[in-house]
Design an enzyme around this catalytic site. Structure first.
Site, PDB file in Angstrom:
ATOM      1  N   ASP A  87      54.625  72.950 -16.187  1.00 41.89           N
ATOM      2  CA  ASP A  87      53.267  73.492 -16.959  1.00 41.89           C
ATOM      3  C   ASP A  87      53.339  74.982 -17.592  1.00 41.89           C
ATOM      4  O   ASP A  87      54.224  75.796 -17.396  1.00 41.89           O
ATOM      5  CB  ASP A  87      52.105  73.480 -15.888  1.00 41.89           C
ATOM      6  CG  ASP A  87      52.272  74.655 -14.740  1.00 41.89           C
ATOM      7  OD1 ASP A  87      53.473  74.754 -14.335  1.00 41.89           O
ATOM      8  OD2 ASP A  87      51.522  75.188 -14.310  1.00 41.89           O
ATOM      9  N   GLU A 152      52.427  75.501 -11.331  1.00 36.61           N
ATOM     10  CA  GLU A 152      52.696  76.721 -10.725  1.00 36.61           C
ATOM     11  C   GLU A 152      51.994  77.906 -11.353  1.00 36.61           C
ATOM     12  O   GLU A 152      51.224  78.731 -10.647  1.00 36.61           O
ATOM     13  CB  GLU A 152      54.427  76.975 -11.151  1.00 36.61           C
ATOM     14  CG  GLU A 152      54.973  78.097 -10.682  1.00 36.61           C
ATOM     15  CD  GLU A 152      54.598  79.579 -11.226  1.00 36.61           C
ATOM     16  OE1 GLU A 152      54.882  80.529 -10.542  1.00 36.61           O
ATOM     17  OE2 GLU A 152      54.130  79.701 -12.655  1.00 36.61           O
TER      18      GLU A 152
HETATM   19  N1  BES Z   1      57.825  82.707 -13.887  1.00 37.68           N
HETATM   20  C1  BES Z   1      56.563  83.364 -13.426  1.00 37.68           C
HETATM   21  C2  BES Z   1      57.087  84.532 -12.185  1.00 37.68           C
HETATM   22  C3  BES Z   1      57.706  85.663 -12.710  1.00 37.68           C
HETATM   23  C4  BES Z   1      57.111  86.533 -13.666  1.00 37.68           C
HETATM   24  C5  BES Z   1      58.843  86.243 -12.002  1.00 37.68           C
HETATM   25  C6  BES Z   1      57.875  87.634 -13.924  1.00 37.68           C
HETATM   26  C7  BES Z   1      59.494  87.393 -12.239  1.00 37.68           C
HETATM   27  C8  BES Z   1      58.934  88.022 -13.331  1.00 37.68           C
HETATM   28  C9  BES Z   1      55.629  82.517 -12.938  1.00 37.68           C
HETATM   29  O1  BES Z   1      55.483  81.222 -13.627  1.00 37.68           O
HETATM   30  C10 BES Z   1      54.312  83.215 -12.808  1.00 37.68           C
HETATM   31  O2  BES Z   1      53.886  83.501 -13.859  1.00 37.68           O
HETATM   32  N2  BES Z   1      53.919  83.352 -11.594  1.00 37.68           N
HETATM   33  C11 BES Z   1      52.299  83.931 -11.562  1.00 37.68           C
HETATM   34  C12 BES Z   1      52.107  83.459 -10.140  1.00 37.68           C
HETATM   35  C13 BES Z   1      50.540  83.158  -9.737  1.00 37.68           C
HETATM   36  C14 BES Z   1      50.065  82.203 -10.556  1.00 37.68           C
HETATM   37  C15 BES Z   1      50.454  82.636  -8.299  1.00 37.68           C
HETATM   38  C16 BES Z   1      52.287  85.295 -11.427  1.00 37.68           C
HETATM   39  O3  BES Z   1      53.608  85.941 -11.253  1.00 37.68           O
HETATM   40  O4  BES Z   1      51.445  85.855 -11.919  1.00 37.68           O
HETATM   41 MN    MN Z   2      57.375  80.667 -14.346  1.00 37.76          MN
HETATM   42 MN    MN Z   3      53.993  82.177 -15.578  1.00 36.94          MN
END
Ligand code: BES
Ligand code: MN
Ligand code: MN
Length: 456
Positions: A87, A152
Site C-alpha cells: 500500500d 502499513e
Molecule cells: N517506511 C516508513 C517508515 C519509515 C520512515 C522508516 C522513515 C524510517 C524512516 C513507513 O511506511 C511509514 O511511513 N510509517 C508510518 C507509520 C504510521 C502510519 C503508523 C510513519 O512513520 O509515519
Molecule cells: Mn514504508
Molecule cells: Mn510510509
C-alpha cells in the site's frame, strides 16, 4: 555466485519493468475509492509468486488483504521472514508532482512515482532476488517467507491479529525489512532503531452553529482559538513536550551512542538546504541526529476549522479539529502516553468548549541488537550490493510491526534500507534511485547465501 551475478546484470530491464507495472497500480490504503486497486496490487504479487512456483496465499482481513508466500523448504537451513507493504500514501497535493504519481517516470537515474521507495521498490528487491535464485539455481539456500501487507500506511490494524493467529506458520529466525534509508549518497546503512508513534485527533465544539464574529465574538469562546491554545500548550519554544509524565520512561542516549552519532558524516548545512529551512529547531541540548532518531517529539499534521475559501469571511466557527502525534522512543508506552495526554487536555480545555479525543494507531519505539550473526551476514551482503560496508544508524520513522515481531514471534528484525533521505516519501515527487534498486536486489540475493553460510 557467477550465474546469479550474471543473471542480475542481464535482467535489469525486466526488474525495472516489473517495478513500473506495480507502481502503476494506485494502491492507496487510506482511500476507500481505491479498494479495487489495493486488490489489484495484492493480485499482482500473488501472480508473481505463483509464477515462481512459490506457495502463496492471499489472506482476507477485515481491511486489506495480506499476501504470504514461501520458498521451497530447505531442511536444516535458517528461515527468514521478509516483511514489506504494497500500500502507498495518498498522492496529494497533486499539482506539485512534475509527472503524474501513478505514471512512473525516469529522470536523472531516478524513477518517480508514489510508492517508488515506500515501499514497492524496496520490497520488490527481495521478491526479485528470490526470482533470480529460482531461475538460476532452481531453489534458495535458505527458507524465505514473504509477508506483504496492504495496511502499513494506515497503522497495520489487521496485521497484528494475523500474526498472533499464525505464529507457527510465520515462525522464523530473523525478520528482514527494507523500508528505511541509506545514511547518505554512497553510504549504505543498517538501521538498528526506529521511533514509535501515538496518533490522535482532537475535536472541539463551541456554539451550536457558526456565528457572526462581530455580533458574538468576545462573548463566546472561539473553538479555533481554543484548538490553537490547547495544541500549542503541548510543546514549549525549546521543543520540550509539556505533558506531565511524558519523559518518565524515555530511554536515555548513552555517551557511546552519542559519540557514534557524532562520528557519522552528517552535514548540517546540506540538511537545511534539503528541507528548505534557514534554521533547524528542536529540544535544547541535543544534536539534529539525536532529535530525529532518539528523542520523542510532538507534531501537528492537519488543522480544520472555519472558513477556508477565497477572500475573507467573518465567522466564529462552531467547531475545530486537529490531527497530531507524538513520536516515541524505546520504553515509552503509547497507552500511558494517551492517558497522560487525556488528563492534560481536560485541564487545558476552556469553559464553553466540549472536547473529544480520537486515538488512532500507536506503536512503541524499538532498538535491535547491533551484534549478531545475522547483522554480520547483512553487513557482508550490503558490501556485495553497494560496494562498501554499511554504517549503523537509527531513524525517526515508525514501522509498527517490528515490535509485534519481537513480542509475538520472539525474533529481531534487520532493517536494511535502500532508500535515501531525499526520496520524498509521503510527499510530492517520491522517487527511488534505479541504481539503488539494482544494488538492493544484489544485496538481497547475497543475503540469502550469507545467511545460509551461517547454519544453525
Ligand atoms: N517506511 C516508513 C517508515 C519509515 C520512515 C522508516 C522513515 C524510517 C524512516 C513507513 O511506511 C511509514 O511511513 N510509517 C508510518 C507509520 C504510521 C502510519 C503508523 C510513519 O512513520 O509515519
Ligand atoms: Mn514504508
Ligand atoms: Mn510510509
Amino acid at each position: 555466485m557467477p550465474d546469479l551475478d550474471a543473471y542480475l546484470d542481464q535482467h535489469q530491464d525486466q526488474f525495472e519493468s516489473d517495478l513500473r507495472e506495480l507502481l502503476r497500480i494506485p494502491s492507496v490504503s487510506a482511500d476507500s475509492n481505491h479498494r479495487a486497486d489495493i486488490r489489484r496490487a495484492a493480485d499482482w504479487l500473488v501472480a508473481k509468486f505463483r509464477g515462481l512456483k512459490l506457495t502463496c496465499d492471499l489472506v482476507e482481513t477485515a481491511g486489506h488483504p495480506i499476501v504470504l508466500a514461501e520458498t521451497p523448504h530447505v531442511d536444516g537451513a535458517p528461515t527468514v521472514l521478509v516483511y514489506g507493504h504494497y500500500d502507498v500514501q495518498p498522492p496529494d497535493p497533486l499539482d506539485e508532482w512534475l509527472s503524474p504519481p501513478f505514471e512512473p517516470t525516469e529522470r536523472d537515474g531516478n524513477l518517480y512515482a508514489r510508492g517508488a521507495t515506500d515501499d514497492k521498490g524496496q520490497m520488490l528487491t527481495h521478491v526479485l532476488s528470490v526470482e533470480a535464485w529460482m531461475r538460476t539455481a532452481g531453489a534458495l539456500p535458505i527458507n524465505v517467507k514473504l509477508l506483504i501487507e496492504g495496511e502499513e500506511e494506515v497503522g497495520s490494524e489487521n496485521l497484528d491479529k494475523f500474526i498472533d493467529a499464525n505464529r507457527e506458520r510465520l515462525g522464523c529466525d530473523v525478520v528482514v525489512i527494507s523500508d528505511t534509508s541509506q545514511f547518505a549518497d554512497g553510504v549504505p546503512a543498517i538501521t538498528y532503531g526506529l521511533r514509535g508513534i501515538a496518533y490522535y485527533e482532537l475535536r472541539l465544539r463551541g456554539p451550536k452553529q457558526d456565528l457572526h464574529s462581530g455580533t458574538f465574538g468576545g462573548a463566546v469562546k472561539n473553538p479555533a482559538v481554543a484548538l490553537s491554545e490547547m495544541l500549542s500548550a503541548l510543546i514549549d519554544a525549546d521543543g520540550r513536550v509539556q505533558v506531565p509524565g511524558f519523559y518518565d520512561d524515555v530511554a536515555a542516549l548513552s555517551d557511546d551512542e552519542r559519540q557514534q552519532f557524532a562520528a557519522l558524516p552528517f552535514d548540517e548545512a546540506a540538511f537545511r538546504r534539503q528541507v528548505g529551512v534557514k534554521a533547524t529547531f528542536g529540544e535544547a541540548g541535543f544534536t539534529t541526529l539525536e532529535r530525529r532518531w532518539a528523542r520523542p517529539t510532538f507534531d501537528v499534521h492537519g488543522l480544520t476549522s472555519g472558513y477556508q475559501g477565497e477572500g475573507a469571511k467573518t465567522v466564529l466557527p462552531a467547531k475545530a479539529s486537529g490531527k497530531f502525534s507524538f513520536r516515541l522512543v524505546p520504553n515509552q508506552d503509547p497507552k500511558k502516553i494517551t492517558a497522560a495526554l487525556k488528563t492534560r487536555l481536560k485541564e487545558l480545555c476552556p469553559q464553553g468548549i466540549e472536547m473529544e479525543l480520537l486515538d488512532f494507531h500507536g506503536a512503541p519505539g524499538v532498538v535491535v541488537p547491533l551484534v549478531s550473526p545475522f547483522m554480520a551476514a547483512a553487513s557482508r551482503a550490503i558490501e556485495r550490493g553497494f560496494g562498501r560496508a554499511p554504517v549503523y544508524i537509527r531513524e525517526g520513522g515508525s514501522i509498527p510491526v517490528v515490535s509485534t515481531f519481537r513480542d509475538l514471534l520472539g525474533v529481531d528484525t534487520l532493517l536494511l534500507g535502500w532508500g535515501r533521505d531525499d526520496d520524498n516519501t509521503h510527499s510530492p515527487n517520491e522517487k527511488f534511485n534505479l541504481a539503488d534498486f539494482h544494488r538492493g536486489i544484489r544485496a538481497s540475493a547475497h543475503l540469502w547465501q550469507e545467511l545460509a553460510n551461517h547454519r544453525k
